[in-house]
Design a protein around this motif. Structure first.
Motif: not given
Length: 496
Positions: A124-143
């Motif tokens: 639960r402490n790994m709660d960051q939204v990382l690397d939103v790429h709006q033009e590429d329609f993708d995102v990387t998230v932690e658990p």
């Protein structure tokens, strides 16, 4: 006194019991010693606050939303980054301690139970939204990022992540169970929406299933490691990041409710809507028992007959065409006029009623517990299996309203059972096995989205066959030779 045994036999039996007792005590002592020796290592990795031996914390992390009993871990750790997860996993590997990943605990098949004790990795402490790429329609998230948290974060970008299992689950946990939900008919399941995963293996090594930092929309390079880990339920590694497909928020959305004279008419309408090429976003089925429960619980007033909840996404102009086609089809099958939910508030109330079906079912028998089981069959077999399942429920006097993602042949029985009645619990268990085997006999699967976990291991063997299970076991043995990753789930215990 052991009746019917000679004195020498009694002595041997007592000796055997004594040896067994000593063996159990020896195993417990060995585990206790191992834990004592690693606690300081755990604290050096994630701090004093990152390690808990408290009974309440362990109990909380030893159970999900399923009927399986609580099996608490010996210790819970709270890593803050992938490096800490890796370091903790290496310590566990060196001391042969089981590892149980934990997201939000919303699973439905006992996937977080520490059946052999060990170490729960609460993420639960790994709660960051990382690397939103709006033009590429993708995102990387932690658990630690949940579905609702991600969509709140994305609100101003014009993008959203549509996979919606109902619960506000961890996105990495949803990947681990190959979750789906009400939007799967339009947007697919987690399996179609995960582009890459960062995974910590049982020995602490870190891999990226599509290559570090890579996020192409498609690839034909090498084995599909991403989909190997999607649906692996924590038995192959710990998912510490997931890269997901995003979608543009539709210009317009409209929902509708339509009642039918029979299950067959409702499913026929669904098939014909899909055959007509209507890109429907959601099409949910509720049987008469379920719609009655929802009416009572959510203060609705829909006819108590088989019912479809539908939702359409698109531009204003395209919605007119979609709705016109769908309404013509439903009426040709004896469906009622659509009852519309056009504004956001009414639409949200409608879908909240659908997502509250669990609580609505529970309210049918206050003081009882609910157990949700799911299967999935080809669309053409859906009417038959639902009719046969309802007959089974009535014949055995069981309470089990039915709700389903009818657009992909997946439905749930929300079994309401008295936890103090062992006979009823046994009947429910036998019913769920009959339901799963009924689905297998119709070329379906024993679980469309809940996963295998603890309860469906034998059914998985029947579904896949011995050779496929053998391949799965070899993969497990290669990636986790000490059988430390979430032991006791998915695969049957190995024969020694």
């Amino acid at each position: 006194m052991l009746l019917g045994l000679t004195p020498s036999r009694r002595l041997l039996s007592h000796r055997h019991c004594l040896l067994q007792s000593r063996s159990i005590k020896s195993e417990n002592t060995a585990r206790s010693t191992a834990l004592d020796s690693v606690l300081s290592a755990f604290r050096s990795i994630c701090g004093e606050d990152g390690v808990s031996l408290g009974e309440a914390v362990r109990q909380q992390h030893g159970k999900d939303e399923s009927v399986h009993r609580c099996c608490p871990p010996d210790v819970v750790v709270f890593p803050r980054c992938v490096e800490e997860v890796s370091a903790l996993a290496k310590v566990c590997s060196n001391h042969r301690l089981p590892i149980i990943p934990f997201g939000t605990g919303t699973g439905l098949e006992g996937g977080v139970s520490a059946v052999t004790g060990g170490v729960c990795f609460s993420l639960r402490n790994m709660d960051q939204v990382l690397d939103v790429h709006q033009e590429d329609f993708d995102v990387t998230v932690e658990p630690g990022v949940t579905r609702k948290a991600l969509n709140a974060y994305l609100r101003d970008t014009g993008l959203w992540f549509p996979v919606d299992p109902g619960a506000d689950a961890s996105l990495c946990g949803m990947a681990a169970t190959s979750a789906s939900g009400t939007n799967a008919v339009r947007y697919g399941t987690m399996r179609e929406n995960v582009l890459n995963l960062e995974v910590v293996l049982a020995d602490g090594n870190i891999i990226h299933t599509a290559g570090k930092g890579r996020r192409p929309r498609k690839t034909s390079a090498g084995y599909n490691l991403t989909n190997l880990f999607v649906g692996s339920e924590g038995t192959l590694g710990i998912i510490t990041k997931t890269t997901l497909r995003l979608y543009g928020i539709p210009e317009a959305m409209v929902s509708a409710v339509c009642s039918f004279p029979s299950v067959q008419a409702a499913v026929d309408s669904t098939v014909q809507i899909l055959q007509a090429g209507v890109p429907i976003a959601r099409i949910e089925f509720l049987d008469d028992v379920m719609i009655d429960a929802c009416n009572r619980f959510s203060s609705l007033s829909y006819p108590v007959t088989p019912t479809l909840f539908l939702e359409f996404h698109g531009s204003e102009r395209s919605l007119e065409e979609q709705v016109h086609t769908a309404e013509d089809i439903t009426q040709s099958n004896g469906g009622s006029d659509f009852q519309w939910a056009r504004d956001a508030e009414t639409r949200n109330r409608l879908w909240k009623a659908r997502h509250d079906a669990w609580y609505a079912a529970l309210a049918l028998r206050p003081g009882c517990k609910a157990y949700s089981t799911d299967v999935c069959v080809p669309l053409s077999r859906l009417p038959q299996i639902i009719v046969e399942t309802k007959e089974d429920l009535i014949e055995n006097r069981l309470t089990g309203p039915i709700a389903g993602h009818v657009g992909d042949g997946n439905f749930h029985c929300l079994m309401v059972v008295d936890p103090n009645d062992p006979e009823e619990q046994r009947e429910v268990h036998l019913f769920t096995e009959r339901l799963a085997r009924r689905a297998l006999a119709m070329d379906g699967t024993c679980t469309g989205e809940h996963g295998v976990g603890l309860g469906k291991k034998a059914l998985l063997c029947e579904e896949m066959g011995p050779m496929a299970i053998q391949v799965m076991q070899r993969l497990k043995d290669t990636l986790d030779p000490k059988n430390l990753m979430n032991p006791g789930k998915v695969l049957q215990p190995r024969e020694l």
